[in-house]
Design a protein around this motif. Structure first.
Motif, PDB file in Angstrom:
ATOM      1  N   GLU A   2       0.708  -5.717   9.539  1.00 59.17           N
ATOM      2  CA  GLU A   2      -0.752  -6.190   8.992  1.00 59.17           C
ATOM      3  C   GLU A   2      -1.093  -4.426   7.843  1.00 59.17           C
ATOM      4  O   GLU A   2      -0.754  -3.268   8.991  1.00 59.17           O
ATOM      5  N   SER A   3      -2.036  -4.464   7.533  1.00 52.80           N
ATOM      6  CA  SER A   3      -1.993  -3.104   6.831  1.00 52.80           C
ATOM      7  C   SER A   3      -2.637  -2.523   7.391  1.00 52.80           C
ATOM      8  O   SER A   3      -4.014  -3.572   7.910  1.00 52.80           O
ATOM      9  N   ALA A   4      -2.998  -1.347   7.721  1.00 55.44           N
ATOM     10  CA  ALA A   4      -3.640  -0.474   7.803  1.00 55.44           C
ATOM     11  C   ALA A   4      -4.382  -0.296   7.066  1.00 55.44           C
ATOM     12  O   ALA A   4      -5.966   0.438   8.085  1.00 55.44           O
ATOM     13  N   ARG A  95      -6.622  11.735   9.749  1.00 52.95           N
ATOM     14  CA  ARG A  95      -6.856  12.037  11.126  1.00 52.95           C
ATOM     15  C   ARG A  95      -7.461  11.594  12.416  1.00 52.95           C
ATOM     16  O   ARG A  95      -6.550  11.243  13.078  1.00 52.95           O
ATOM     17  N   GLY A  96      -8.149  10.713  11.959  1.00 53.11           N
ATOM     18  CA  GLY A  96      -9.096   9.388  12.818  1.00 53.11           C
ATOM     19  C   GLY A  96      -8.222   8.586  13.143  1.00 53.11           C
ATOM     20  O   GLY A  96      -8.369   8.610  13.977  1.00 53.11           O
ATOM     21  N   PHE A  97      -7.382   8.118  11.940  1.00 53.95           N
ATOM     22  CA  PHE A  97      -6.504   6.645  11.951  1.00 53.95           C
ATOM     23  C   PHE A  97      -5.134   7.634  13.280  1.00 53.95           C
ATOM     24  O   PHE A  97      -5.335   6.877  14.264  1.00 53.95           O
ATOM     25  N   PHE A  98      -4.322   8.330  13.106  1.00 60.14           N
ATOM     26  CA  PHE A  98      -3.787   8.892  13.713  1.00 60.14           C
ATOM     27  C   PHE A  98      -4.627   9.232  15.566  1.00 60.14           C
ATOM     28  O   PHE A  98      -3.575   8.852  16.490  1.00 60.14           O
ATOM     29  N   ILE A 108      -7.398  -0.675  14.095  1.00 59.28           N
ATOM     30  CA  ILE A 108      -7.761   0.554  13.370  1.00 59.28           C
ATOM     31  C   ILE A 108      -7.833   0.731  11.864  1.00 59.28           C
ATOM     32  O   ILE A 108      -6.435  -0.363  11.444  1.00 59.28           O
ATOM     33  N   LYS A 109      -8.406   0.437  11.194  1.00 61.03           N
ATOM     34  CA  LYS A 109      -8.641   0.555  10.105  1.00 61.03           C
ATOM     35  C   LYS A 109      -8.988   2.185   8.948  1.00 61.03           C
ATOM     36  O   LYS A 109      -9.468   2.646   9.710  1.00 61.03           O
ATOM     37  N   VAL A 110      -8.683   2.403   7.641  1.00 62.69           N
ATOM     38  CA  VAL A 110      -8.876   3.047   7.028  1.00 62.69           C
ATOM     39  C   VAL A 110      -9.315   2.819   5.294  1.00 62.69           C
ATOM     40  O   VAL A 110      -8.641   1.658   5.359  1.00 62.69           O
ATOM     41  N   LEU A 111      -9.711   2.821   5.615  1.00 62.61           N
ATOM     42  CA  LEU A 111     -10.736   2.611   4.051  1.00 62.61           C
ATOM     43  C   LEU A 111     -10.289   2.893   2.707  1.00 62.61           C
ATOM     44  O   LEU A 111     -10.149   4.273   2.668  1.00 62.61           O
ATOM     45  N   HIS A 112      -9.222   2.213   2.043  1.00 61.85           N
ATOM     46  CA  HIS A 112      -8.828   2.680   0.795  1.00 61.85           C
ATOM     47  C   HIS A 112      -9.427   2.889  -0.239  1.00 61.85           C
ATOM     48  O   HIS A 112     -10.742   2.026  -0.734  1.00 61.85           O
ATOM     49  N   GLY A 113      -8.782   4.562  -0.247  1.00 61.41           N
ATOM     50  CA  GLY A 113      -9.571   5.077  -1.124  1.00 61.41           C
ATOM     51  C   GLY A 113     -11.045   5.825  -1.232  1.00 61.41           C
ATOM     52  O   GLY A 113     -11.702   6.017  -1.953  1.00 61.41           O
ATOM     53  N   GLY A 114     -11.664   5.458   0.583  1.00 60.22           N
ATOM     54  CA  GLY A 114     -12.428   6.553   0.579  1.00 60.22           C
ATOM     55  C   GLY A 114     -13.660   5.749   0.087  1.00 60.22           C
ATOM     56  O   GLY A 114     -14.337   4.987  -0.395  1.00 60.22           O
ATOM     57  N   TYR A 115     -14.658   6.601   0.485  1.00 59.64           N
ATOM     58  CA  TYR A 115     -16.311   6.620  -0.155  1.00 59.64           C
ATOM     59  C   TYR A 115     -15.992   6.555  -1.122  1.00 59.64           C
ATOM     60  O   TYR A 115     -17.244   5.452  -2.248  1.00 59.64           O
ATOM     61  N   ALA A 116     -14.897   6.869  -2.303  1.00 55.83           N
ATOM     62  CA  ALA A 116     -15.560   6.942  -4.014  1.00 55.83           C
ATOM     63  C   ALA A 116     -14.965   5.937  -4.110  1.00 55.83           C
ATOM     64  O   ALA A 116     -15.783   5.603  -5.461  1.00 55.83           O
ATOM     65  N   ALA A 117     -14.170   4.825  -4.040  1.00 58.94           N
ATOM     66  CA  ALA A 117     -13.655   3.819  -4.142  1.00 58.94           C
ATOM     67  C   ALA A 117     -14.565   2.354  -3.771  1.00 58.94           C
ATOM     68  O   ALA A 117     -15.080   1.528  -4.828  1.00 58.94           O
ATOM     69  N   TRP A 118     -15.768   2.779  -2.216  1.00 52.67           N
ATOM     70  CA  TRP A 118     -16.787   2.207  -2.453  1.00 52.67           C
ATOM     71  C   TRP A 118     -17.724   2.230  -3.704  1.00 52.67           C
ATOM     72  O   TRP A 118     -18.707   1.443  -3.701  1.00 52.67           O
ATOM     73  N   PHE A 248       1.140   9.903   7.649  1.00 54.33           N
ATOM     74  CA  PHE A 248       1.481  10.029   9.201  1.00 54.33           C
ATOM     75  C   PHE A 248       1.467   8.047   8.444  1.00 54.33           C
ATOM     76  O   PHE A 248       2.591   7.021   8.186  1.00 54.33           O
ATOM     77  N   LEU A 249       0.485   7.905   8.195  1.00 54.83           N
ATOM     78  CA  LEU A 249      -0.200   6.841   7.559  1.00 54.83           C
ATOM     79  C   LEU A 249       0.808   5.736   6.600  1.00 54.83           C
ATOM     80  O   LEU A 249       0.797   4.588   6.437  1.00 54.83           O
ATOM     81  N   ALA A 250       1.162   6.804   5.244  1.00 51.47           N
ATOM     82  CA  ALA A 250       1.738   6.277   3.960  1.00 51.47           C
ATOM     83  C   ALA A 250       3.393   5.478   4.760  1.00 51.47           C
ATOM     84  O   ALA A 250       3.524   4.561   4.685  1.00 51.47           O
ATOM     85  N   LEU A 251       3.804   6.341   5.809  1.00 55.85           N
ATOM     86  CA  LEU A 251       5.034   6.525   6.314  1.00 55.85           C
ATOM     87  C   LEU A 251       5.147   5.035   6.806  1.00 55.85           C
ATOM     88  O   LEU A 251       6.293   3.958   7.177  1.00 55.85           O
ATOM     89  N   LYS A 252       3.816   4.891   7.700  1.00 52.46           N
ATOM     90  CA  LYS A 252       4.047   3.512   8.654  1.00 52.46           C
ATOM     91  C   LYS A 252       4.258   2.278   7.892  1.00 52.46           C
ATOM     92  O   LYS A 252       4.341   1.541   7.881  1.00 52.46           O
ATOM     93  N   GLU A 253       2.583   2.669   6.827  1.00 49.29           N
ATOM     94  CA  GLU A 253       2.746   1.507   5.875  1.00 49.29           C
ATOM     95  C   GLU A 253       3.677   1.052   5.277  1.00 49.29           C
ATOM     96  O   GLU A 253       4.127  -0.024   4.698  1.00 49.29           O
TER      97      GLU A 253
END
Length: 285
Positions: A2-4, A95-98, A108-118, A248-253
């Motif tokens: 499952e993607s983070a 960094r919070g994800f790590f 744990i999830k990271v919003l892809h694109g951040g606040y700008a994408a939202w 780190f997140l990119a490599l794990k994904e």
């Protein structure tokens, strides 16, 4: 696997259940100007500088376990972390994800694109603050293997099968600047001996909603340029563990199996004159 990473639309759906903890890592002024409704602001996810001796690691662990608990995380609620956009916050949501991964938090999830994408998606924002119901969760000591201390990085210098990956900006890699905080913020400029380099920006590419992580194959193609395969042990560092957390997140994904991060990074390594460094342009001897 499952993607983070979670899209704005997926997050909006998840929020309808109401049983999540949203964490905004931006500075307090940006948070006050507008944020995703219900989010709590934790900017020191980004600003905190750690030392990797036993005392420093214990302080880091206890501090963030308490802060994440105070934000409402209780071991059952998903944490969703975001920053301004994937390439403007120096990887602070990652960094919070790590940090949560290091503590062994299960969801744990990271919003892809951040606040700008939202915001680009036209989804609602708020200027109201919330008082979260404090939670608390048990630290899973077995998850700590992703965190490297100074001794781990010193040992990595002699690991023939591992790759030390520097993901800092170009001026730091070639030693014309010591950090994003200023050219002479650290006492020495250069890089950890034997490291290879992929600038952290290369893990992302432009998208309709702003910079987004590259696909699995695209990330693995970047890795191949420095000899990293999915089976290569990778030892990451940057200046203080934020940009390296993005990688780190990119490599794990992308399915790289063994990734660890030296959280003290150049901020710590450069301050000990007894530790070796390489300087100047990275030409072979």
């Amino acid at each position: 696997m499952e993607s983070a990473l979670i899209s704005p639309a997926e997050l909006q759906t998840l929020m309808t259940g109401g049983n999540i903890v949203l964490i905004d890592t931006r500075d307090p002024e940006s948070f006050a100007a507008g944020h995703i409704e219900g989010a709590v602001n934790m900017h020191d996810i980004f600003t905190y500088l750690a030392t990797s001796d036993a005392e420093g690691m214990a302080t880091l662990r206890d501090k963030f376990a308490a802060e994440f608990g105070a934000a409402g995380l209780d071991g059952t609620k998903p944490a969703v972390i975001y920053e301004a956009s994937m390439n403007t916050g120096f990887g602070q949501s990652c960094r919070g994800f790590f940090l949560l991964s290091y503590l062994g938090y299960p969801r744990i999830k990271v919003l892809h694109g951040g606040y700008a994408a939202w915001d680009t998606a036209g989804l609602p924002v708020s200027t109201e603050t919330v008082a979260p119901t404090p939670g608390g969760f048990e630290i899973d000591e077995s998850a700590a293997g992703i965190m490297m201390d100074l001794d781990d990085m010193k040992a990595a210098l002699a690991e023939e099968d591992a790759v030390i990956l520097d993901v800092r900006d170009i001026d730091e890699w070639i030693g014309t600047s010591s950090s994003p905080y200023g050219v002479d913020f650290c006492p020495r400029k250069g890089r950890i001996p034997g490291a290879v380099w992929i600038e952290w920006y290369r893990m992302m590419k432009p998208g309709a909603d702003g910079p987004m992580m590259k696909s699995r194959d695209e990330v693995l193609a970047e890795c191949a340029t420095v000899g990293i395969t999915p089976d290569t042990p990778v030892k990451l560092y940057c200046f203080k563990g934020a940009r390296a957390s993005n990688t780190f997140l990119a490599l794990k994904e992308a399915g790289v199996k063994d990734v660890a991060l030296y959280f003290g990074s150049w901020n710590e390594w450069s301050r000990d004159p007894a530790l070796p460094i390489e300087e100047g342009l990275p030409f072979p001897a």
